[in-house]
Design an enzyme around this catalytic site. Sequence first.
Site, PDB file in Angstrom:
ATOM      1  N   ARG A 137       0.929  -1.262   0.251  1.00 15.24           N
ATOM      2  CA  ARG A 137       0.098   0.009   0.028  1.00 15.24           C
ATOM      3  C   ARG A 137       0.814   1.252  -0.159  1.00 15.24           C
ATOM      4  O   ARG A 137       0.638   2.259  -0.674  1.00 15.24           O
ATOM      5  CB  ARG A 137      -0.923   0.049   1.189  1.00 15.24           C
ATOM      6  CG  ARG A 137      -2.070  -1.034   1.101  1.00 15.24           C
ATOM      7  CD  ARG A 137      -2.771  -1.565   2.470  1.00 15.24           C
ATOM      8  NE  ARG A 137      -3.745  -2.160   2.266  1.00 15.24           N
ATOM      9  CZ  ARG A 137      -3.810  -3.523   2.086  1.00 15.24           C
ATOM     10  NH1 ARG A 137      -2.630  -4.316   2.044  1.00 15.24           N
ATOM     11  NH2 ARG A 137      -4.953  -4.371   2.328  1.00 15.24           N
ATOM     12  N   LYS A 147      -5.595 -20.067  -1.584  1.00 14.06           N
ATOM     13  CA  LYS A 147      -4.427 -19.058  -1.324  1.00 14.06           C
ATOM     14  C   LYS A 147      -3.219 -19.541  -2.615  1.00 14.06           C
ATOM     15  O   LYS A 147      -3.552 -20.115  -3.275  1.00 14.06           O
ATOM     16  CB  LYS A 147      -3.538 -19.382   0.188  1.00 14.06           C
ATOM     17  CG  LYS A 147      -4.508 -18.632   1.096  1.00 14.06           C
ATOM     18  CD  LYS A 147      -4.036 -17.094   0.941  1.00 14.06           C
ATOM     19  CE  LYS A 147      -4.946 -16.599   2.003  1.00 14.06           C
ATOM     20  NZ  LYS A 147      -4.748 -15.070   2.217  1.00 14.06           N
ATOM     21  N   ARG A 175      -3.730 -24.467   0.346  1.00 11.83           N
ATOM     22  CA  ARG A 175      -2.916 -24.416   1.766  1.00 11.83           C
ATOM     23  C   ARG A 175      -3.142 -25.311   2.734  1.00 11.83           C
ATOM     24  O   ARG A 175      -2.563 -25.989   3.429  1.00 11.83           O
ATOM     25  CB  ARG A 175      -2.694 -22.901   2.107  1.00 11.83           C
ATOM     26  CG  ARG A 175      -1.388 -22.520   2.648  1.00 11.83           C
ATOM     27  CD  ARG A 175      -1.318 -21.056   3.002  1.00 11.83           C
ATOM     28  NE  ARG A 175      -0.465 -20.241   2.115  1.00 11.83           N
ATOM     29  CZ  ARG A 175      -0.540 -19.065   2.376  1.00 11.83           C
ATOM     30  NH1 ARG A 175      -1.216 -18.298   3.009  1.00 11.83           N
ATOM     31  NH2 ARG A 175       0.387 -18.372   1.414  1.00 11.83           N
ATOM     32  N   ASP A 183      -3.038 -16.025   7.199  1.00 12.45           N
ATOM     33  CA  ASP A 183      -1.817 -16.611   6.796  1.00 12.45           C
ATOM     34  C   ASP A 183      -0.816 -17.260   7.584  1.00 12.45           C
ATOM     35  O   ASP A 183       0.096 -17.882   7.401  1.00 12.45           O
ATOM     36  CB  ASP A 183      -0.858 -15.458   6.136  1.00 12.45           C
ATOM     37  CG  ASP A 183      -1.473 -14.794   5.044  1.00 12.45           C
ATOM     38  OD1 ASP A 183      -2.153 -15.796   4.043  1.00 12.45           O
ATOM     39  OD2 ASP A 183      -1.219 -13.660   4.748  1.00 12.45           O
TER      40      ASP A 183
END
Length: 449
Positions: free
Chosen positions: A33, A353, A357, A326
């Site tokens: 960002r 993902k 995953r 995550d």
Amino acid sequence: MSHSASPKPATARRSEALTGEIRIPGDKSISHRSFMFGGLASGETRITGLLEGEDVINTGRAMQAMGAKIRKEGDVWIINGVGNGCLLQPEAALDFGNAGTGARLTMGLVGTYDMKTSFIGDASLSKRPMGRVLNPLREMGVQVEAADGDRMPLTLIGPKTANPITYRVPMASAQVKSAVLLAGLNTPGVTTVIEPVMTRDHTEKMLQGFGADLTVETDKDGVRHIRITGQGKLVGQTIDVPGDPSSTAFPLVAALLVEGSDVTIRNVLMNPTRTGLILTLQEMGADIEVLNARLAGGEDVADLRVRASKLKGVVVPPERAPSMIDEYPVLAIAASFAEGETVMDGLDELRVKESDRLAAVARGLEANGVDCTEGEMSLTVRGRPDGKGLGGGTVATHLDHRIAMSFLVMGLAAEKPVTVDDSNMIATSFPEFMDMMPGLGAKIELSIL
């Protein structure tokens, strides 16, 4: 940038106590960002602590291709942005490599421009569904030409003028929320995102910091209404990127599992939407001391002192998933050494993902002697506190950096070594991992299969 064609297997072996102090590379969400908003804002943005992994660099290259000037002087990245509403049509397709975040956020950012923008990525990214981001953009007037199943390569053709929409996010996804808010930056009027379950809020905090007209209201049921007024001015900022909590997870869990360890991790982002793993590990009995808690650039930051701990199994509440999505692979590793059963549920997001995953973790655990059960959206792990009988397997990483790092952590505490079939892609999120861990005393080395 694609990963090197030839895989680099790596092996981790049972290690002596891990000790020392480390500073984790910058947070990936904030780094992406910073490049995007700096490239879009008027004037100069200066960034220190940026995560210089391939994913983030690809986002920077995309912003350069659309007119932003980006250079590095010493440790500082300096960006001269184009001004909100002034991105240029890129001459060639934007290549995001493995970066799902960069690709999805940029689709939002450029979709509402009256121009044509093409997106490409590596084999792994080209398998990932983009429809969840493309659907709200279609409502705003964006035309999409995509490969089967809304996958990349794809091209966005923006409208002359986009329509502001009110969009209720159908799943807990910070990327979808962010893509719609970024699309709203170049849209007249007010664009509203309704978020039933709060997810990481870096987009909102940082856009406000850059001067966007953005408000957040939470109703009595905890539903967030985020409103952005388009076509306002963004102004360049100075940003010191705090350490990535998702990367912190690997040395942190390693220090908990390797007997006698005492490791301090400096400058970690402690945003409440990102601390689910730390909370869960503390419930399991982890000795994690939060030191020097402070505010930096509107974000919570602290140092963590982590000491080896005896862990016990827990049931992780499914509503915690967005704050640690995550981190489940490395939590599953911690659970493998905990006494009793750990139940992780609400993991449907893990299926889409970098790899599936959830399946990749379950197969890796099984290959290394861990008693586990994979459900449709859940994983149950029955641990072995002494690590006896664990290890000895080779794990298929499926080009997934978090699978690779998680199973290397496992090998540090298991009875037998653990090998991962490739470690190249660790560079996408944590390029220093392979040097930083041995610096603490971890026995990790590249291996010849």
